[in-house]
Design a protein around this motif. Structure first.
Motif, PDB file in Angstrom:
ATOM      1  N   GLN A   1       0.819  -1.203   0.000  1.00  0.00           N
ATOM      2  CA  GLN A   1       0.000   0.000   0.000  1.00  0.00           C
ATOM      3  C   GLN A   1       0.861   1.265   0.000  1.00  0.00           C
ATOM      4  OE1 GLN A   1      -2.687   0.867   3.321  1.00  0.00           O
ATOM      5  NE2 GLN A   1      -4.186   1.571   1.806  1.00  0.00           N
ATOM      6  N   GLU A   2       1.920   1.285   0.787  1.00  0.00           N
ATOM      7  CA  GLU A   2       2.817   2.451   0.807  1.00  0.00           C
ATOM      8  C   GLU A   2       3.369   2.727  -0.593  1.00  0.00           C
ATOM      9  OE1 GLU A   2       5.894   1.828   3.739  1.00  0.00           O
ATOM     10  OE2 GLU A   2       4.398   1.477   5.311  1.00  0.00           O
TER      11      GLU A   2
ATOM     12  N   ASN B   1       0.678   3.937  -3.009  1.00  0.00           N
ATOM     13  CA  ASN B   1       0.366   5.354  -2.797  1.00  0.00           C
ATOM     14  C   ASN B   1       1.390   6.251  -3.497  1.00  0.00           C
ATOM     15  OD1 ASN B   1      -1.895   4.725  -1.278  1.00  0.00           O
ATOM     16  ND2 ASN B   1      -0.852   4.958   0.678  1.00  0.00           N
ATOM     17  N   GLU B   2       2.664   5.865  -3.430  1.00  0.00           N
ATOM     18  CA  GLU B   2       3.709   6.620  -4.124  1.00  0.00           C
ATOM     19  C   GLU B   2       3.461   6.629  -5.632  1.00  0.00           C
ATOM     20  OE1 GLU B   2       7.671   5.226  -3.216  1.00  0.00           O
ATOM     21  OE2 GLU B   2       7.207   5.151  -1.067  1.00  0.00           O
TER      22      GLU B   2
ATOM     23  N   ASN C   1      -5.094   4.434  -5.982  1.00  0.00           N
ATOM     24  CA  ASN C   1      -6.070   4.590  -4.904  1.00  0.00           C
ATOM     25  C   ASN C   1      -6.279   3.183  -4.363  1.00  0.00           C
ATOM     26  OD1 ASN C   1      -8.223   4.993  -3.232  1.00  0.00           O
ATOM     27  ND2 ASN C   1      -9.475   6.051  -4.732  1.00  0.00           N
ATOM     28  N   SER C   2      -5.670   2.894  -3.207  1.00  0.00           N
ATOM     29  CA  SER C   2      -5.671   1.516  -2.715  1.00  0.00           C
ATOM     30  C   SER C   2      -6.175   1.437  -1.287  1.00  0.00           C
ATOM     31  CB  SER C   2      -4.257   0.937  -2.791  1.00  0.00           C
ATOM     32  OG  SER C   2      -3.396   1.631  -1.909  1.00  0.00           O
TER      33      SER C   2
ATOM     34  N   LYS D   1       0.590   6.581  -7.026  1.00  0.00           N
ATOM     35  CA  LYS D   1      -0.713   7.222  -7.259  1.00  0.00           C
ATOM     36  C   LYS D   1      -1.869   6.245  -7.481  1.00  0.00           C
ATOM     37  CE  LYS D   1       1.247  11.268  -7.181  1.00  0.00           C
ATOM     38  NZ  LYS D   1       1.893  11.497  -5.928  1.00  0.00           N
TER      39      LYS D   1
END
Length: 174
Positions: free
Chosen positions: A25-26, A29-30, A34-35, A32
Motif C-alpha cells: 500500500q505504501e 500510494n507513491e 487509490n488503494s 498514485k
C-alpha cells in the motif's frame, strides 16, 4: 496511472502478511494508486458449511466484501502458507464468495490479480496452489510474484515492479 478504486490488497493474516500488505500500500500510494487493505482477520465470518449455509443466508460481511471486490480494478493477495497450501481464512472467503450469488464467476473471470507471501517456510506451495485456484476461477494472475520469508526479506523493488506490471493490466471482458 491508476485512479478511482484501483487496487485492493487482501491480507490473509494479521502478522507478517499484513505488514507485507502495508508495504504494497505504501508503494502503491507513491505510484498514485487509490488503494486499500482488506484485512480478512477483522471479519467475523463463520466457516462455510454447505449443509448449514445456503444462498439465502449469506453473511453481511461477505456481501460487503463482494461488492468491494467487484468495484476494484486490480487485486493483490498477501497470504501465508498453511500446511503447504492456502490459509483457511482465504479458502473460507473464496468458498463463501462462490455461493453468494449467480455472478460469482464474473467476480473472478478476467480479474487481474498479483500474489505475494511472507511465509515461515518456503512459501512456494502457497503461491503455486493459489495460482492454480485463481486461474481455475478465470483470473489473470500476474506472472511475477513475491516470495519472502525470514531468510529472504521483502524486496521493495519487486513490490514496485509488481505494481507497475499490474497497473498495465485490464480486467478482461468475458
Amino acid at each position: 496511472m491508476p485512479n478511482s478504486k484501483d487496487l485492493i490488497i487482501i491480507s490473509a493474516s494479521c502478522g507478517k502478511n499484513l505488514e507485507l500488505s502495508k508495504k504494497f500500500q505504501e508503494k502503491s500510494n507513491e505510484l498514485k494508486f487509490n488503494s486499500e487493505i482488506l484485512d480478512l482477520t477483522t471479519f467475523d465470518v463463520p466457516l462455510f458449511n454447505p449443509r448449514i449455509h445456503k444462498k439465502e443466508n449469506i453473511p453481511v460481511e461477505i456481501i460487503e466484501i463482494k461488492e468491494k471486490l467487484f468495484a476494484t480494478e486490480k487485486w493483490i493477495i498477501c497470504a501465508p502458507e498453511y500446511n503447504g497450501s492456502i490459509p483457511p481464512i482465504l479458502s473460507n472467503l473464496i468458498a463463501w464468495l462462490s455461493v453468494s450469488g449467480d455472478d460469482f464467476r464474473n467476480l473472478f473471470n478476467g480479474q487481474p490479480i498479483a500474489i505475494a507471501t511472507f511465509s515461515g517456510g518456503v512459501g512456494l506451495e502457497l503461491l503455486t496452489s493459489l495460482r492454480i485456484q485463481l486461474v481455475h476461477l478465470g483470473s489473470q494472475v500476474l506472472g511475477r510474484q513475491l516470495l519472502s520469508s525470514f531468510s529472504k526479506p521483502v524486496d521493495i523493488k519487486t513490490i514496485e515492479d509488481i505494481l507497475q506490471r499490474l497497473s498495465q493490466m485490464k480486467k478482461l471482458k468475458v
